[in-house]
Scaffold this motif. Structure first.
Motif, PDB file in Angstrom:
ATOM      1  N   PHE A  53       0.832  -1.205   0.000  1.00 31.43           N
ATOM      2  CA  PHE A  53       0.000   0.000   0.000  1.00 31.43           C
ATOM      3  C   PHE A  53       0.868   1.257   0.000  1.00 31.43           C
ATOM      4  CE2 PHE A  53      -3.297  -2.802   2.168  1.00 31.43           C
ATOM      5  CZ  PHE A  53      -3.881  -3.115   0.956  1.00 31.43           C
ATOM      6  N   ALA A  82       1.927   2.024  -3.519  1.00 32.42           N
ATOM      7  CA  ALA A  82       0.800   2.645  -4.221  1.00 32.42           C
ATOM      8  C   ALA A  82       0.639   4.088  -3.782  1.00 32.42           C
ATOM      9  CB  ALA A  82      -0.472   1.859  -3.956  1.00 32.42           C
ATOM     10  N   ASN A 136      -2.549  -2.275  -5.099  1.00 32.82           N
ATOM     11  CA  ASN A 136      -3.457  -2.459  -3.964  1.00 32.82           C
ATOM     12  C   ASN A 136      -4.046  -3.861  -3.932  1.00 32.82           C
ATOM     13  OD1 ASN A 136      -3.179  -0.009  -2.708  1.00 32.82           O
ATOM     14  ND2 ASN A 136      -4.822   0.964  -3.863  1.00 32.82           N
ATOM     15  N   ASP A 181      -3.800  -6.739  -1.103  1.00 37.44           N
ATOM     16  CA  ASP A 181      -4.950  -7.445  -0.545  1.00 37.44           C
ATOM     17  C   ASP A 181      -4.762  -8.947  -0.590  1.00 37.44           C
ATOM     18  OD1 ASP A 181      -6.699  -5.580   0.386  1.00 37.44           O
ATOM     19  OD2 ASP A 181      -8.376  -6.422  -0.774  1.00 37.44           O
ATOM     20  N   ALA A 184      -9.051   4.395  -2.835  1.00 39.13           N
ATOM     21  CA  ALA A 184      -7.626   4.250  -2.531  1.00 39.13           C
ATOM     22  C   ALA A 184      -6.769   4.318  -3.786  1.00 39.13           C
ATOM     23  CB  ALA A 184      -7.388   2.939  -1.798  1.00 39.13           C
ATOM     24  N   GLY A 185      -7.346   3.973  -4.935  1.00 39.99           N
ATOM     25  CA  GLY A 185      -6.518   3.815  -6.112  1.00 39.99           C
ATOM     26  C   GLY A 185      -6.575   4.926  -7.131  1.00 39.99           C
TER      27      GLY A 185
END
Lengths: 291, 315
Positions: free
Chosen positions: A214, A217, A275, A279, B140-141
């Motif tokens: 994360f 990212a 992401n 996950d 989030a992306g």
């Protein structure tokens, strides 16, 4: 437990993790996508004749055609070439920044969680100070101080991102160190160092892997944000963020979408896939999760 | 609880000093002197020297810091190099819009995040679960500024439902319906950028808590599912969520910078970007002090909430 058996147990843990990860279809797909993308940005400039810097006179703001796959920008540079070279910068900034954050944050969190007392106080207060700063604003000031370049963007994002790692490690360590197996290690005379690095850290790692992905990212997003404000990676160097910067003008936004939409799409796809990988990793590393 | 509060507030003092020193040193390391921007062609070297003295830039750094800190405690942040007016005034007119934007966004984000997170955790693999993960991935992306450009393209340019930017259609009539119209897009976008984290955190910590022994125990005792869910699971699952919300507030401020810049929202974020372009140190310092203090206060509030939720923290 003899050495060989111990290794078997460890191997089976990782094999199990890999198996679980591979069953996570979205994560696997993302991993493939990201691998292909990284290969593309590394190899394409070697295979194709790409030129992200030359301003082709007379070809300003041209729509995509045979010569320019994705058109040209407002000063006549090839958008496709810039997309590839921009990918190199954006992805590199993401990984290097996240690595820098992890290298600073994890040991500090481990120390704070394990020792407590004055060490914990000092480290966690430092974390508080850093976390009280709205990172974006400090980044803006720091980039101005260091002079805008891809390197300073990496440094600035990395240096301000370690608090997440430190806090996570800390919170994990304080619960892990109370576990019976750590107590057993302590009782059988393991040194502090050994307790920390052989017993506590490996058992706190799972969430940190996830945090790392994360973090990559987020670093890519932060870089693009800074560059979008015109205060990150400076032109003529391409980054996905500074390519989207051009869309701040309403006419580019509306009439010349080839200048900013591809950069935005690839940015989104990259961040999303990282992401998803995070996950998948989280699920695969969680011993409670059964697939 | 009193002792906890006192301790927590005392801790803020070194944090405050550390923060102000850092801010001061940082903004003084910035290359280029603010005087550069004020020099005109007809100035003699003596005039320029006088300008330095007038701004107090000839004194050593630690004296400049102490003077700045002293003025800070008196509520004065100096004068803007750009406009020549008091920094407090320059910032003052920007505080309201930023608070309105970030406040609305935060409320939207928390409401959506906790609600969707709980539903997603309780009904895994349901449509809600997929919707929550979808939204959390978008949040989030997708970078706020990219989504903002897409929104502006769709809702402002093509459909013409909402204005492309600014805060008022007409600054003289401060009509609140008009402000709300201008607020809608930036607040929703900023909210979306925050809510992903809340959904993820709520969902994953709910799932984690649901597997705990005390939840199994509560179920085994034959408690109703609602009681188990809300008074056993959610209460404990909210701890990491509270941390997440507290931790995300600085990002809210950061996100506001980008959002304000895209939409031309007249807040502190766009002021910051403007001040950096002009090397307007007093304003840069002022905005940074203001925002960090605000974040510190919010963190304090979050810690208090945390202590109320978890008795172990108080001791």
């Amino acid at each position: 437990m003899d050495r060989k058996r111990k290794e078997n147990v460890r191997n089976s843990f990782w094999r199990n993790t890999v198996q679980k990860f591979m069953k996570h279809r979205v994560a696997m797909f993302s991993l493939v996508f990201l691998t292909v993308e990284i290969l593309a940005v590394v190899l394409l400039p070697l295979l194709m004749d790409l030129d992200p810097y030359t301003t082709n006179v007379g070809c300003f703001s041209m729509a995509p055609d045979d010569r320019f796959l994705l058109g040209t920008d407002d000063v006549g540079r090839d958008v496709f070439s810039r997309l590839v070279y921009g990918g190199r910068v954006s992805i590199l900034v993401g990984f290097v920044s996240a690595l820098l954050s992890a290298v600073i944050g994890i040991p500090l969190g481990l120390l704070a969680g394990y020792y407590g007392g004055i060490i914990r106080m000092t480290i966690m207060r430092l974390v508080d100070i850093f976390m009280s700063f709205p990172a974006m604003i400090i980044q803006l000031v720091l980039v101005t101080v260091l002079g805008a370049s891809a390197t300073s963007v990496m440094l600035v994002i990395g240096l301000l991102g370690w608090t997440g790692f430190a806090r996570l490690t800390y919170s994990k360590v304080i619960s892990v160190k109370e576990q019976e197996y750590v107590e057993a290690a302590r009782a059988s005379g393991a040194t502090n160092f050994r307790q920390m690095f052989q017993y506590i850290l490996p058992n706190s790692l799972a969430p940190l892997f996830v945090q790392f992905s994360f973090s990559v990212a987020s670093a890519i997003l932060q870089e693009s944000g800074l560059s979008f404000l015109g205060l990150g990676v400076p032109v003529p160097t391409a980054s996905w963020g500074n390519m989207i910067y051009s869309a701040q003008s309403l006419s580019t936004l509306v009439y010349r979408p080839w200048m900013w939409v591809p950069a935005g799409m690839i940015l989104v796809a990259t961040v999303l896939s990282i992401n998803f990988i995070g996950d998948g990793l989280r699920d695969a590393l969680d011993p409670k999760m059964k697939i | 609880m009193k002792k906890f509060l006192l301790k927590r507030i005392l801790i803020m003092i070194p944090v405050f000093f550390g923060m102000t020193i850092l801010i001061f040193v940082l903004s003084n390391l910035t290359p280029g002197s603010p005087v550069d921007a004020m020099i005109t062609a007809d100035m003699t070297p003596a005039d320029i020297e006088a300008l330095y003295v007038r701004m107090g830039l000839d004194q050593p750094l630690h004296i400049q810091y102490l003077k700045w800190l002293g003025r800070l405690f008196q509520g004065s942040l100096g004068y803007s190099f750009r406009t020549g007016t008091a920094v407090t005034g320059v910032i003052g007119e920007r505080v309201g819009p930023t608070l309105l934007l970030t406040g609305t966004a935060l409320v939207l984000a928390i409401a959506a995040g906790v609600l969707l997170g709980v539903v997603a955790a309780c009904k895994p693999y349901s449509i809600w679960d997929y919707m929550a993960s979808g939204l959390s991935f978008i949040g989030a992306g997708v970078p706020t500024f990219f989504l903002a450009l897409v929104f502006i393209y769709c809702f402002a340019v093509k459909l013409q439902w909402l204005p492309t930017g600014g805060m008022y259609a007409n600054a003289s009539t401060k009509d609140w319906m008009d402000v709300a119209k201008h607020l809608l897009m930036p607040a929703v976008l900023l909210g979306i950028s925050m809510t992903g984290g809340y959904i993820r955190q709520t969902r994953s910590s709910m799932l984690e808590v649901m597997g705990e022994e005390y939840v199994k125990m509560a179920r085994a005792k034959g408690m109703r599912e609602k009681v188990v869910l809300y008074s056993h699971a959610l209460r404990n699952a909210m701890l990491p969520v509270a941390t997440q919300i507290g931790m995300s507030v600085p990002f809210l401020v950061g996100g506001a910078v980008v959002t304000e810049q895209v939409f031309g929202w007249p807040g502190m974020g766009s002021l910051m970007v403007l001040s950096i372009t002009y090397r307007d140190y007093p304003v840069i310092m002022g905005v940074t002090v203001y925002t960090t203090c605000a974040v510190m206060v919010v963190n304090l509030l979050m810690d208090i909430i945390y202590a109320l939720l978890d008795p172990r923290v108080r001791n």
